[in-house]
Design an enzyme around this catalytic site. Structure first.
Site, PDB file in Angstrom:
ATOM      1  N   ALA A  63       0.830  -1.196   0.000  1.00 33.26           N
ATOM      2  CA  ALA A  63       0.000   0.000   0.000  1.00 33.26           C
ATOM      3  C   ALA A  63       0.872   1.257   0.000  1.00 33.26           C
ATOM      4  O   ALA A  63       2.062   1.212   0.309  1.00 33.26           O
ATOM      5  CB  ALA A  63      -0.922   0.005   1.218  1.00 33.26           C
ATOM      6  N   GLY A 106       0.495  -5.609   0.387  1.00 36.24           N
ATOM      7  CA  GLY A 106      -0.486  -5.837  -0.673  1.00 36.24           C
ATOM      8  C   GLY A 106       0.118  -6.476  -1.901  1.00 36.24           C
ATOM      9  O   GLY A 106      -0.571  -7.183  -2.642  1.00 36.24           O
ATOM     10  N   GLU A 109       0.047 -10.085  -1.212  1.00 37.63           N
ATOM     11  CA  GLU A 109      -1.337 -10.529  -1.323  1.00 37.63           C
ATOM     12  C   GLU A 109      -1.771 -10.634  -2.788  1.00 37.63           C
ATOM     13  O   GLU A 109      -2.525 -11.541  -3.155  1.00 37.63           O
ATOM     14  CB  GLU A 109      -2.246  -9.577  -0.560  1.00 37.63           C
ATOM     15  CG  GLU A 109      -2.056  -9.685   0.948  1.00 37.63           C
ATOM     16  CD  GLU A 109      -2.804  -8.617   1.721  1.00 37.63           C
ATOM     17  OE1 GLU A 109      -3.530  -8.968   2.666  1.00 37.63           O
ATOM     18  OE2 GLU A 109      -2.665  -7.419   1.384  1.00 37.63           O
ATOM     19  N   GLU A 129       2.709  -5.794   7.676  1.00 35.83           N
ATOM     20  CA  GLU A 129       1.712  -4.871   8.207  1.00 35.83           C
ATOM     21  C   GLU A 129       1.783  -4.722   9.721  1.00 35.83           C
ATOM     22  O   GLU A 129       1.517  -3.650  10.268  1.00 35.83           O
ATOM     23  CB  GLU A 129       0.303  -5.332   7.798  1.00 35.83           C
ATOM     24  CG  GLU A 129      -0.042  -5.140   6.339  1.00 35.83           C
ATOM     25  CD  GLU A 129       0.367  -6.316   5.464  1.00 35.83           C
ATOM     26  OE1 GLU A 129      -0.068  -6.375   4.305  1.00 35.83           O
ATOM     27  OE2 GLU A 129       1.130  -7.187   5.945  1.00 35.83           O
TER      28      GLU A 129
END
Length: 255
Positions: A63, A106, A109, A129
């Site tokens: 992110a 992300g 992911e 995170e």
């Protein structure tokens, strides 16, 4: 400037993340553009496999932390990221992540949501995170646990440590590790191999394998049987079996 550069070669589509100034960090604009590109290719009957790639230095660094730091709690409830992950997960066409460099947060992911991962020996994965006071929000805890088991996933999520391509391959996350500069060609070769298979059966096979993650054994077996019966009703099934008996290369039409 487009944040996602797209191209099609035969039956293989390529989506390259193009935000080099931020190591392909997943901004709302990039996510919207990528989701739209994937949906467009997914609706195209000529596209039979899709490769998602970044650059040599970064697949996607996660992110945009600066924007994330300024986000209020109520904004998180309506952020487009939630819709992005759902839109990618709904893609019926097989997805291959071609990873070089960073695939963090992300970005990790995004690789995990793909059906296969080809990684350069330079690739570095991680869900950091926890070091920012949050947890993965794009499926990282769920897909990582399904890929490597609860104990290993717990360690990776709670510590936020990074792991390289070799370890990712040992854990069963990565399908192929390549030398530098070979990661994209290897991913495209794999995509062409998948695209040479009958397209309806390929989509049904993807759906059946995903059912193993998403359902219990009895429900998964029942779904597999229904999907098998659908494959048996296709013209491509007749062509594939006839070609096998006639000792020739099949010509699949996607019907």
């Amino acid at each position: 400037m487009s944040l996602v550069e797209t191209s099609v070669d035969g039956h293989v589509a390529l989506c390259r993340l193009n935000r080099p100034d931020a190591r392909n960090a997943l901004s709302p604009e990039l996510m919207a553009e990528l989701a739209g590109a994937l949906e467009g290719f997914d609706a195209d009957p000529e596209v039979r496999c899709i490769v998602i790639a970044g650059s040599d230095e970064a697949f996607a660094a996660g992110a945009d932390i600066r924007a994330l730091a300024e986000r209020e709690f109520h904004e998180a409830l309506f952020h487009p990221a939630a819709a992005f992950w759902r839109r990618v997960a709904e893609c019926r066409t097989p997805l291959i992540a071609a990873v070089s460099g960073w695939a963090l947060g992300g970005g990790c992911e995004l690789a995990l949501i793909c059906d296969l991962i080809v990684a350069s020996e330079t690739a570095e994965f991680g869900q950091p995170e926890i070091t920012l006071g949050i947890i993965p929000g794009g499926g990282g805890t769920q897909r990582l646990a399904r890929a490597v088991g609860k104990q290993r996933a717990m360690e990776l999520v709670l510590t936020g440590r990074r792991f390289d391509a070799a370890e990712a391959e040992r854990m069963g996350i990565v399908n192929v590790v390549t030398k530098k500069r070979e990661w994209l060609d290897t991913a495209l070769d794999l995509a062409r191999r998948i695209a040479s298979r009958p397209p309806i059966a390929t989509r049904l096979a993807k759906q059946a394998v995903l059912a193993a993650d998403e359902t219990g054994l009895a429900a998964g077996l029942e779904q597999e049987r229904r999907l098998y019966e659908l494959a048996m009703a296709t013209e491509d099934r007749v062509e594939g079996m006839t070609a096998f008996l006639e000792k020739r290369k099949p010509e699949y039409k996607g019907r």
